[in-house]
Write a protein that holds these residues in place. Sequence first.
Motif, mmCIF file in Angstrom:
data_model
loop_
_atom_site.group_PDB
_atom_site.id
_atom_site.type_symbol
_atom_site.label_atom_id
_atom_site.label_comp_id
_atom_site.label_asym_id
_atom_site.label_seq_id
_atom_site.Cartn_x
_atom_site.Cartn_y
_atom_site.Cartn_z
ATOM 1 N N GLY A 75 -57.684 -58.413 -37.219
ATOM 2 C CA GLY A 75 -56.514 -57.725 -37.676
ATOM 3 C C GLY A 75 -55.381 -58.524 -37.184
ATOM 4 N N THR A 76 -54.486 -58.315 -37.511
ATOM 5 C CA THR A 76 -53.237 -58.832 -36.891
ATOM 6 C C THR A 76 -52.431 -58.007 -36.244
ATOM 7 O OG1 THR A 76 -53.208 -59.764 -39.526
ATOM 8 C CG2 THR A 76 -51.212 -59.882 -38.409
ATOM 9 N N LEU A 77 -51.574 -59.103 -35.304
ATOM 10 C CA LEU A 77 -50.394 -58.706 -34.694
ATOM 11 C C LEU A 77 -49.148 -58.696 -35.944
ATOM 12 C CD1 LEU A 77 -51.539 -60.258 -31.528
ATOM 13 C CD2 LEU A 77 -52.193 -57.988 -31.933
ATOM 14 N N GLY A 78 -47.886 -57.807 -35.302
ATOM 15 C CA GLY A 78 -46.379 -57.872 -35.095
ATOM 16 C C GLY A 78 -45.978 -59.148 -34.064
ATOM 17 N N ALA A 79 -44.822 -58.865 -34.596
ATOM 18 C CA ALA A 79 -43.795 -59.291 -34.141
ATOM 19 C C ALA A 79 -43.593 -59.548 -32.687
ATOM 20 C CB ALA A 79 -42.313 -60.167 -34.307
ATOM 21 N N GLY A 80 -43.965 -59.944 -31.562
ATOM 22 C CA GLY A 80 -43.533 -60.188 -30.404
ATOM 23 C C GLY A 80 -44.295 -59.747 -29.627
ATOM 24 N N GLN A 81 -46.279 -59.076 -30.352
ATOM 25 C CA GLN A 81 -46.598 -58.481 -29.302
ATOM 26 C C GLN A 81 -47.858 -59.304 -29.135
ATOM 27 O OE1 GLN A 81 -48.650 -55.831 -33.194
ATOM 28 N NE2 GLN A 81 -48.054 -54.110 -31.859
ATOM 29 N N VAL A 82 -48.600 -58.979 -27.886
ATOM 30 C CA VAL A 82 -49.549 -59.894 -27.590
ATOM 31 C C VAL A 82 -50.710 -59.491 -27.340
ATOM 32 C CG1 VAL A 82 -47.708 -61.372 -26.411
ATOM 33 C CG2 VAL A 82 -48.888 -59.369 -25.136
ATOM 34 N N VAL A 83 -51.940 -60.500 -27.365
ATOM 35 C CA VAL A 83 -53.477 -60.154 -26.846
ATOM 36 C C VAL A 83 -53.453 -59.641 -25.170
ATOM 37 C CG1 VAL A 83 -55.485 -59.990 -26.599
ATOM 38 C CG2 VAL A 83 -54.479 -61.389 -28.494
ATOM 39 N N GLY A 84 -53.392 -57.827 -24.548
ATOM 40 C CA GLY A 84 -53.063 -58.001 -22.822
ATOM 41 C C GLY A 84 -54.174 -57.434 -22.318
ATOM 42 N N GLY A 85 -55.480 -57.878 -23.618
ATOM 43 C CA GLY A 85 -56.963 -58.047 -22.726
ATOM 44 C C GLY A 85 -58.141 -57.593 -23.657
ATOM 45 N N VAL A 86 -58.624 -59.067 -22.725
ATOM 46 C CA VAL A 86 -60.617 -58.441 -23.606
ATOM 47 C C VAL A 86 -60.985 -58.163 -23.310
ATOM 48 C CG1 VAL A 86 -61.095 -59.863 -24.881
ATOM 49 C CG2 VAL A 86 -59.623 -60.203 -25.806
#
Length: 86
Positions: A75-86
Amino acid sequence: FQAVADGWLYTWTFLNGARQSQGALGGPGAAWTLAGKGDFDNDGASDLLWRNAATGDLYAWLMRGLAKNSEAGVGTLGAGQVVGGV
């Protein structure tokens, strides 16, 4: 640890505080950083999630010990999005 110059991921194995071995897992390139780890394919082994900060692309490496078994874009994260937890 992840080397800044080439993006490669390196491992060290310790026993009672003494380094026993080291290895290089490789990496998708300097533009990518390790975003997290988890068991994405439910096989009991830790897998790696990579993120490209410039594009937001996410890529998973499914691991068997220290060897990459397979890989896939997830997938792809949008501007300002971060991986919050895995």
